[in-house]
Enzyme design. Sequence first.
Site, PDB file in Angstrom:
ATOM      1  N   VAL A  69       1.333  -1.297   0.048  1.00 36.64           N
ATOM      2  CA  VAL A  69      -0.022   0.123   0.227  1.00 36.64           C
ATOM      3  C   VAL A  69       0.442   1.109   0.201  1.00 36.64           C
ATOM      4  CG1 VAL A  69      -1.982   1.400   1.443  1.00 36.64           C
ATOM      5  CG2 VAL A  69      -2.028  -1.473   1.921  1.00 36.64           C
ATOM      6  N   GLU A  70       1.171   1.769  -0.774  1.00 38.59           N
ATOM      7  CA  GLU A  70       1.868   3.257  -1.197  1.00 38.59           C
ATOM      8  C   GLU A  70       0.993   4.237  -2.390  1.00 38.59           C
ATOM      9  OE1 GLU A  70       5.810   2.625  -3.771  1.00 38.59           O
ATOM     10  OE2 GLU A  70       4.939   0.620  -3.120  1.00 38.59           O
TER      11      GLU A  70
END
Length: 248
Positions: free
Chosen positions: A133-134
């Site tokens: 998750v970025e």
Amino acid sequence: MRKKRKRLILAAAIAVSAAVVLLALVWYKIISLTGVWAERFEVQGVDVSHYQGEIDWQKIQDAQMQFAFIKATEGSSHIDACFAYNWREAAKTDMRIGAYHFFSFDSPPQTQAELFIQTVGTLSGKLPPVVDVEFYGDKEKDPPDEGETAENVKEMLDILERQYGNKPILYTTYEVYDKYIRGRFEEYPLWIRNVYYTPDFDLDRKWMFWQYADSTEMEGYQGKEKYIDRNVFHGTKEELDQLLLGTD
């Protein structure tokens, strides 16, 4: 007395200037202090995607890499072009391998999880699945809703946990950690990115994997990207082996 004071002032100015130059070199990653710090960890590894092309995995193992995370999927429809090759060839080495999914803020968590499961299949004898998750695109400037995003990430993690019988690993950056992860997901193993200094300095929870470099060059790949990400595991080789999922 005046001359002595001038000498002291000059020495202080030189020291400050040297410190500023050193910090600038570190910031622009001309000198990597994270590499020095990361050397104290006995279990080293890499993470890769199609950007590294088709990899000679024996050469990666020969460079003393003991684990690798390989990009499998992204969003609800994208399969990494080199996943099948890298997954098959990496499994022929003695390295511990795992697959990761690049999370999309714009796609339902159910279909993202389904794509990963269909693409990767069994993870018997492999490391737990990873949800990356970025921020991407304009998401950092215009971040998605905090509560909704946290719920979607949790839903995907839950689906993968039911499928594989183990809690997935959560990969993230500091920016995303501060907005969506901090105070949540404490029960999930954390893989944190910090290419400037060790997360031990300021992270408020334990981490399991640390991505400490994104500008390392190694032998064994010839993709569009000349660099490869380097990581360490916060534990021993025996502890890494304890993460491997059981056989079906």
